[in-house]
Write a protein that holds these residues in place. Sequence first.
Motif, short mmCIF file in Angstrom:
data_model
loop_
_atom_site.label_atom_id
_atom_site.label_comp_id
_atom_site.label_asym_id
_atom_site.label_seq_id
_atom_site.Cartn_x
_atom_site.Cartn_y
_atom_site.Cartn_z
N ILE A 62 -6.36 11.57 -0.16
CA ILE A 62 -6.87 10.28 0.33
C ILE A 62 -8.36 10.43 0.62
N ILE A 63 -9.15 9.42 0.27
CA ILE A 63 -10.56 9.40 0.70
C ILE A 63 -10.94 7.98 1.13
N PHE A 64 -11.89 7.89 2.06
CA PHE A 64 -12.50 6.60 2.41
C PHE A 64 -13.57 6.28 1.37
N VAL A 65 -13.68 4.99 1.01
CA VAL A 65 -14.67 4.57 0.02
C VAL A 65 -15.44 3.38 0.55
N GLY A 66 -16.72 3.30 0.19
CA GLY A 66 -17.55 2.15 0.58
C GLY A 66 -18.40 2.45 1.80
N LYS A 67 -19.49 1.68 1.91
CA LYS A 67 -20.45 1.89 3.00
C LYS A 67 -19.81 1.70 4.37
N ASP A 68 -18.95 0.66 4.49
CA ASP A 68 -18.31 0.37 5.78
C ASP A 68 -16.93 1.01 5.89
N GLU A 69 -16.54 1.78 4.89
CA GLU A 69 -15.24 2.46 4.88
C GLU A 69 -14.08 1.49 5.08
N THR A 70 -14.16 0.35 4.40
CA THR A 70 -13.11 -0.67 4.50
C THR A 70 -11.98 -0.41 3.51
N HIS A 71 -12.20 0.51 2.56
CA HIS A 71 -11.20 0.79 1.54
C HIS A 71 -10.87 2.27 1.52
N ILE A 72 -9.67 2.57 1.04
CA ILE A 72 -9.31 3.96 0.77
C ILE A 72 -8.80 4.06 -0.67
N VAL A 73 -9.01 5.22 -1.27
CA VAL A 73 -8.42 5.51 -2.58
C VAL A 73 -7.38 6.62 -2.36
N VAL A 74 -6.21 6.41 -2.95
CA VAL A 74 -5.09 7.33 -2.72
C VAL A 74 -4.61 7.89 -4.06
N ALA A 75 -4.49 9.21 -4.14
CA ALA A 75 -3.90 9.86 -5.31
C ALA A 75 -2.45 10.16 -5.00
N THR A 76 -1.58 9.59 -5.79
CA THR A 76 -0.13 9.80 -5.57
C THR A 76 0.40 10.56 -6.77
N ASN A 77 1.68 10.75 -6.82
CA ASN A 77 2.28 11.49 -7.93
C ASN A 77 2.28 10.62 -9.18
N SER A 78 1.10 10.13 -9.57
CA SER A 78 0.98 9.16 -10.65
C SER A 78 -0.37 9.33 -11.33
N ARG A 79 -0.47 8.85 -12.56
CA ARG A 79 -1.76 8.90 -13.28
C ARG A 79 -2.70 7.80 -12.79
N ASP A 80 -2.14 6.79 -12.11
CA ASP A 80 -2.97 5.68 -11.61
C ASP A 80 -3.39 5.94 -10.17
#
Length: 795
Positions: A348-366
Amino acid sequence: MASSLKEVYEKTGEYEAFYTGGDIQWTTDGGQFLCQCDDVIKVIDVNTLCNTLTIGVSTDDKDGTDQIYTFNMSHDNQTVITAHKSGLIKLWDKDSGRQVKVWKSGHKGAVARLAFDSNDTNVASGGTDGNVRLWDITHHTCTSSLKGAMGVFTVLKYHPDSSKQLIFGAADDTKIRSWDSKTGKDSIVYAGHFSKVTSLQFTLDGEHMVSSGRDRVLILWKIGESKALRVVPVYECIETIILMPPTFKVPNFKKKLETEGIYVACAGEKGAVKIWNVQISRLMFEQSNSLVSPSTEEGGLAVTHLLYNEARNMLSIATADHNIIIHDLETFTCVKQMIGFTDEILDIIFVGKDETHIVVATNSRDLKHYELGTMNCKLIKGHTDIVLALANFPTKPNVFVSSGKDNSVRIWFQDEQNEIKCFGIGVRHTGSVGSVFTSQTSDRFFTSVSQDNCLKLWTVPEEVDNIDQKIKSSHTELAHNMDINCVAVSPNDKIIATGSQDKTAKLWTEDLSLLGILKGHRRGIWCVRFSSVDQVVLTSSADSTLKLWSIADLSCLKTFEGHESSVLKIEFLSKGQQIISSGADGLLKLWNIKSSECKMSLDNHDGKVWSLAVNKNESVIITGGSDSKLVTLKDVSMEKREISAKEREALILQEQELLNLLHDKKLVKALKLAIRMERPLHVLKIVNEVLKYGKDKLSDTLKEINNTQKETLLRFAAEWNTNNKNCHAAQLVFYVLAPEIISGNLKVSSLASLVEGTLPYTERHFERLTNLLQDLNFISYTVNCMQPHAVKNVE
């Protein structure tokens, strides 16, 4: 300095699975989905993504759960019927989740399909034994048993026109059979498919039906005729079809009067929705903006369900990855994406200047891109195999890097509309890329490590508008002899650290020259991090420990023990004074480096906690793991400190007030306050003060306090009673309050345990006083006996 340390994080949110595969249904108003999730059915609000109700937990289950094999919802959305592992069929009220009826299915095996008739008064159950049983749900009696099919039922449906009295079913023998639903007699057999029949739909006039199968064809039938009217090859295995409404619009398609026909939307192996006019065997529309990855294997599945909602004019697609994607039918734009089940959360990582979004890597290619406030999600496509690791640039928070099992690394950019685009791909590794880490002072480079035992430095392209441009690695080094699990870059970008399954961590310069090796762990190293303030590096290992190392002389400074299994992820907090760690034991631990003590231990996960993301100001931590749960934690140390300070202040004021009351001899008020403050010794002092005025004064004083206070006083008295010095006051309190307890005026909540704890001490005090009295009597008798002799001697 100590006040800036974190003390406690509290769970503020939890996002967990609501659809793990199986049946799914959409309510007529379009507001809710009913999703099969493990052993229950979860009712999910489409707008808020909240789990509003859980159906399937009944009190008669001995272990609390009875696995649901299949379910169906009545046409009026009032009733849900479920078939269970135990062989029971249960009827539920859909709005309250209450179990209404339960009966035995009577099938030899499990029930594979359930269907309501058009009036919602009868239900059909199709089993794995090839039989269909018809039930009158008012009396839950079996009215017919329909035989003839072979194998497990894949399709079971009543004809929508109740006057026709027909029920259709298809099992493993690939034939669609029909029976009279009133008499139970066989009707026509429709033989045309050569593989499993997956779906069956009836036209609005009730005269035709369309079936789909894994044999890559759609077949149009006329009801009552066993021969197929038309066989339409669709060149992919079809899992689900829906009949389009009489008037519908989709992009780039206009219906002409001469081509009026039966329009069927279908999906399956390739992941895209296609609309066919089955009367003229023509493809009328093919979805170009599909968010569903095609199946990786021949004959596999990408889409499992298509659902149409007339009230909202929307089409929803349920995928093999357990995602639900809703499209507006007219424009075919994606309206909402719902992630039913994320499988293992790997990073998991926080994304964006205000950290309003997260990007999640799951057991998937998406990748999954969540907006934190609403947990709305977008799927990010690009990798061709499972994504394993993520890293963002501190200097450019809208740019991040990902790596995966496809041996590649990718650089992504989040634009002002929060859309994610890939602007760089690196494919130089020859094994799965398990970890990436970015430059800390610039956005010019990042590092990656792989199962090919190599450490690479990559140059970030300056142009973010060029989509999918190839990127080059500036340096490569064969870093370890075994899989490399992790990589980290120092805060000044001068040193790179790697940790491997070979039990060592290594330090490298900017041009990948070896600086030194950190040896000491007994098993493979999972994570490595640099302190932002000190010349130290932290490692965590499968040997359940964390170790702090000096960069200067490569010595181990400290070892932190407390986890019960592998420590998977670590981060420094509070300007390098604290550590947060997550482990395979499901625990999250907060450590103070100076004292080496664990300040907090949280158990929010049921399995390995693979991922741990901390925002910039360290106020929020998000964890994810093998239980597919995303847990949000908030730093409440300051609030706790403020509450504690206020409580201390209030206590000081109360203590001052108590001292004033005692000084002024206001004993009743002092007693009430001391009881409220839970101060047994102060209460004892006041009781002893009252007893100076006699036993009756104590009785009068205790009449002034209420029953709750009397109960607390009894508890205190039981405590005093354990000490010889204070037993007198305790016994007098019991003496005064005993009549009230006996008469029932004073009800004491745990009276039995109170008496049980008090009696042995009371008996001991009684025995001691009895012995003392005997001794006193003996002394008195002796003295009295001696007195006459003394008198005689004087005479």
